[in-house]
Write a protein that holds these residues in place. Structure first.
Motif, mmCIF file in Angstrom:
data_model
loop_
_atom_site.group_PDB
_atom_site.id
_atom_site.type_symbol
_atom_site.label_atom_id
_atom_site.label_comp_id
_atom_site.label_asym_id
_atom_site.label_seq_id
_atom_site.Cartn_x
_atom_site.Cartn_y
_atom_site.Cartn_z
ATOM 1 N N GLY A 1 10.743 -6.154 -8.630
ATOM 2 C CA GLY A 1 9.704 -5.174 -8.964
ATOM 3 C C GLY A 1 9.075 -4.602 -7.704
ATOM 4 O O GLY A 1 8.930 -5.295 -6.697
ATOM 5 N N TRP A 2 8.708 -3.334 -7.778
ATOM 6 C CA TRP A 2 8.146 -2.629 -6.614
ATOM 7 C C TRP A 2 6.833 -2.005 -7.032
ATOM 8 O O TRP A 2 6.787 -1.107 -7.865
ATOM 9 N N HIS A 3 5.731 -2.499 -6.478
ATOM 10 C CA HIS A 3 4.399 -2.032 -6.883
ATOM 11 C C HIS A 3 3.675 -1.466 -5.665
ATOM 12 O O HIS A 3 3.079 -2.211 -4.880
ATOM 13 N N SER A 4 3.732 -0.145 -5.491
ATOM 14 C CA SER A 4 2.985 0.466 -4.384
ATOM 15 C C SER A 4 1.772 1.176 -4.973
ATOM 16 O O SER A 4 1.886 1.849 -6.002
ATOM 17 N N GLN A 24 0.844 -1.193 0.000
ATOM 18 C CA GLN A 24 0.000 0.000 0.000
ATOM 19 C C GLN A 24 0.878 1.241 0.000
ATOM 20 O O GLN A 24 1.841 1.319 0.743
ATOM 21 N N LYS A 25 0.500 2.189 -0.824
ATOM 22 C CA LYS A 25 1.281 3.432 -0.916
ATOM 23 C C LYS A 25 1.058 4.284 0.334
ATOM 24 O O LYS A 25 -0.073 4.538 0.724
ATOM 25 N N GLU A 26 2.158 4.690 0.945
ATOM 26 C CA GLU A 26 2.121 5.595 2.099
ATOM 27 C C GLU A 26 2.951 6.828 1.761
ATOM 28 O O GLU A 26 3.796 6.794 0.864
ATOM 29 N N GLU A 41 6.929 5.889 7.448
ATOM 30 C CA GLU A 41 6.624 4.793 6.528
ATOM 31 C C GLU A 41 7.509 4.850 5.295
ATOM 32 O O GLU A 41 8.025 3.823 4.833
ATOM 33 N N VAL A 42 7.710 6.053 4.771
ATOM 34 C CA VAL A 42 8.566 6.225 3.592
ATOM 35 C C VAL A 42 10.010 5.844 3.920
ATOM 36 O O VAL A 42 10.685 5.187 3.120
ATOM 37 N N ASP A 43 10.480 6.233 5.097
ATOM 38 C CA ASP A 43 11.849 5.895 5.503
ATOM 39 C C ASP A 43 12.068 4.386 5.561
ATOM 40 O O ASP A 43 13.121 3.882 5.161
ATOM 41 N N VAL A 44 11.074 3.669 6.075
ATOM 42 C CA VAL A 44 11.196 2.205 6.142
ATOM 43 C C VAL A 44 11.226 1.616 4.735
ATOM 44 O O VAL A 44 12.022 0.704 4.445
ATOM 45 N N GLU A 45 10.385 2.139 3.844
ATOM 46 C CA GLU A 45 10.398 1.670 2.451
ATOM 47 C C GLU A 45 11.776 1.882 1.821
ATOM 48 O O GLU A 45 12.299 0.993 1.136
ATOM 49 N N ILE A 46 12.339 3.055 2.051
ATOM 50 C CA ILE A 46 13.660 3.361 1.483
ATOM 51 C C ILE A 46 14.711 2.389 2.021
ATOM 52 O O ILE A 46 15.571 1.892 1.286
ATOM 53 N N ALA A 47 14.621 2.093 3.335
ATOM 54 C CA ALA A 47 15.573 1.159 3.952
ATOM 55 C C ALA A 47 15.444 -0.235 3.345
ATOM 56 O O ALA A 47 16.451 -0.915 3.108
ATOM 57 N N HIS A 92 0.823 18.559 2.141
ATOM 58 C CA HIS A 92 1.698 19.342 3.026
ATOM 59 C C HIS A 92 2.850 18.545 3.638
ATOM 60 O O HIS A 92 3.705 19.116 4.312
ATOM 61 N N ARG A 93 2.846 17.245 3.432
ATOM 62 C CA ARG A 93 3.940 16.374 3.904
ATOM 63 C C ARG A 93 4.253 16.619 5.377
ATOM 64 O O ARG A 93 3.384 16.630 6.211
ATOM 65 N N ASN A 94 5.517 16.856 5.688
ATOM 66 C CA ASN A 94 5.951 16.901 7.093
ATOM 67 C C ASN A 94 5.458 18.109 7.873
ATOM 68 O O ASN A 94 5.632 18.164 9.099
ATOM 69 N N HIS A 95 4.839 19.062 7.194
ATOM 70 C CA HIS A 95 4.304 20.221 7.936
ATOM 71 C C HIS A 95 3.202 19.802 8.909
ATOM 72 O O HIS A 95 2.945 20.516 9.882
ATOM 73 N N ILE A 96 2.575 18.649 8.656
ATOM 74 C CA ILE A 96 1.516 18.210 9.580
ATOM 75 C C ILE A 96 2.085 17.808 10.936
ATOM 76 O O ILE A 96 1.347 17.682 11.905
ATOM 77 N N PHE A 97 3.395 17.599 11.019
ATOM 78 C CA PHE A 97 4.038 17.218 12.286
ATOM 79 C C PHE A 97 4.785 18.380 12.941
ATOM 80 O O PHE A 97 5.375 18.217 14.002
ATOM 81 N N LYS A 98 4.783 19.526 12.288
ATOM 82 C CA LYS A 98 5.576 20.654 12.789
ATOM 83 C C LYS A 98 4.736 21.576 13.668
ATOM 84 O O LYS A 98 3.520 21.675 13.503
#
Length: 434
Positions: free
Chosen positions: A129-132, A107-109, A114-120, A301-307
């Protein structure tokens, strides 16, 4: 199993269902072996920067119940679910090698952790193949009539752009797989003890005594709509505080993906066709649109929701007064209405929508405390924690989000209006009376 058999791996996260799961259906389309994976990532049960466990016992138990049910539902489709208490970046590469995985479906996050874990995970893979894919919306992002970066700042504008113009997709079914694709699965589902918790029973006064999992979700959906027809009075009762049926309680299953928003939508439409359509049936869909809205806001807004300044990047002066925070958490503030709600949360992992708005407003507007601390506490305790709705609502109430009026709740007036006889407050402040 033939060693050279190509395998599709479905990495489950917050999409713990078999019905209307686009990720699972897509993985099952091409006739390859399909296996499922769920990781109880230890990082999700550690202390965060504010000193709260990222996931407390209430959501942990609900999650374990959901995974047990997912395993059963997948089993009926001849798909094995492998479960590990480890980080995905440690597990996925090993599985890819063991089972000759050619593609990973997930599932796309879009939120940072979540994105950091995907990158790792991706960094340890090659030639896979990567299908999100989007899998958690009512209104699919491919169908909307505006760019995500142009998501309206005001909910009413967002809603009016969509509800009369964009069709809701039909739910997706997943086909049963061939039994010859089964694997030897010697993994076991993580226990509460493994996560550092003691087992417990739901509080006798809990407004959310339900269990996790797709079957429980569908049972509640059927019960709330067709069996009791409580759906038909939802708008009148949704601001209630006591009991199981004042609201739908669908949010917990939606949050971990045991049930999809579209499944609920089409059940409401079926009810309207067979019985009646009124403000209440509409209002449940209205709430699903709110849920979508916060997801789109988070994408925009990406990370602005946590700021601290939120998506408005407002520069307020916020306090981090430890004793005031503790009093709020423990239900020891000057407001008995706030206290009752906070004790309910601490004892059950649940709080009504009306309660959430009031305690959050009190925290941010009355005490002028750093709203992110309150949001983090909610994240820890709430069974139905959803990153987009939680932080979206906290920003909204704190005046750094999408509320054009920047309101402050008068908790005393709210108590008099919504708990006129004091039943809710007595339930949690004087439980011996009940």
């Amino acid at each position: 199993m033939q060693k050279n058999e190509k395998t599709n791996l479905v990495w489950f996260r917050n999409d713990l269902r078999t019905i209307d799961n686009a990720v699972l259906a897509e993985a099952c389309k091409n006739g390859k072996r399909v296996i499922g994976l769920y990781c109880f990532d230890p990082r999700l049960f550690e202390l965060n920067a504010y000193g709260f466990k990222k996931t407390e016992k209430f959501r942990a138990k609900f999650l374990i119940e959901s995974i047990k049910d997912l395993k059963l539902q997948l089993n009926a489709l001849n798909i094995d679910l492998l479960v590990y208490h480890d980080t995905p970046e440690a597990v996925v590469p090993k599985l890819c090698e063991t089972f000759n995985v050619s593609s990973i479906y997930l599932q796309k996050e879009w939120t940072q952790e979540e994105v950091d874990v995907e990158i790792a995970v991706k960094s340890k893979l090659s030639n896979i193949g990567w299908h999100s894919m989007y899998n958690q919306f009512l209104y699919h992002p491919d169908d909307i009539n505006f760019e995500i970066d142009n998501t309206p700042q005001v909910f009413t504008v967002f809603r009016k752009k969509l509800e009369k113009y964009i069709a809701i997709r039909e739910t997706i079914q997943t086909k049963k797989q061939s039994e010859e694709y089964r694997i030897d699965n010697n993994t076991s589902i993580t226990s509460l003890a493994d996560l550092g918790f003691e087992d417990f029973q739901p509080h006798p006064h809990s407004a959310f005594p339900f269990k996790g999992g797709e079957r429980e979700a569908l049972k509640r959906l059927e019960d709330y709509t067709f069996n009791t027809k409580k759906l038909g009075v939802y708008k009148k009762t949704r601001n209630g505080l006591v009991g199981v049926d004042y609201s739908s309680k669908f949010s917990s299953w939606l949050a971990n993906g045991s049930m999809s928003a579209r499944t609920i939508y089409w059940k409401v439409k079926q009810f309207e066709q067979e019985y009646f359509k009124n403000q209440s049936t509409y209002w449940l869909i209205f709430e699903l649109i709110w849920r979508d809205y916060f997801k789109y806001i988070a994408m925009k807004h990406r990370n602005h929701i946590f700021k601290l300044g939120g998506i408005l990047q407002k520069d307020y002066t916020w306090s981090t007064n430890a004793s005031q925070i503790e009093q709020w958490i423990n239900g020891e503030t000057p407001s008995d209405f706030v206290n009752a709600n906070m004790i309910e949360l601490k004892e059950t992992g649940w709080m009504s929508n009306r309660g959430r708005q009031n305690v959050a407003s009190y925290f941010a507007k009355e005490l002028e405390l750093d709203w992110r601390i309150g949001a983090s506490y909610f994240e820890s305790l709430l069974i139905d924690y959803d990153v987009h709705s939680n932080y979206g609502n906290w920003m909204y109430v704190a005046g750094v989000g999408n509320d054009p009026r920047d309101r402050k709740f008068n908790v005393q007036l709210q108590a008099e209006r919504y708990d006129t006889s004091g039943t809710f407050r007595r339930l949690w402040l004087q439980p011996s009376l009940f």
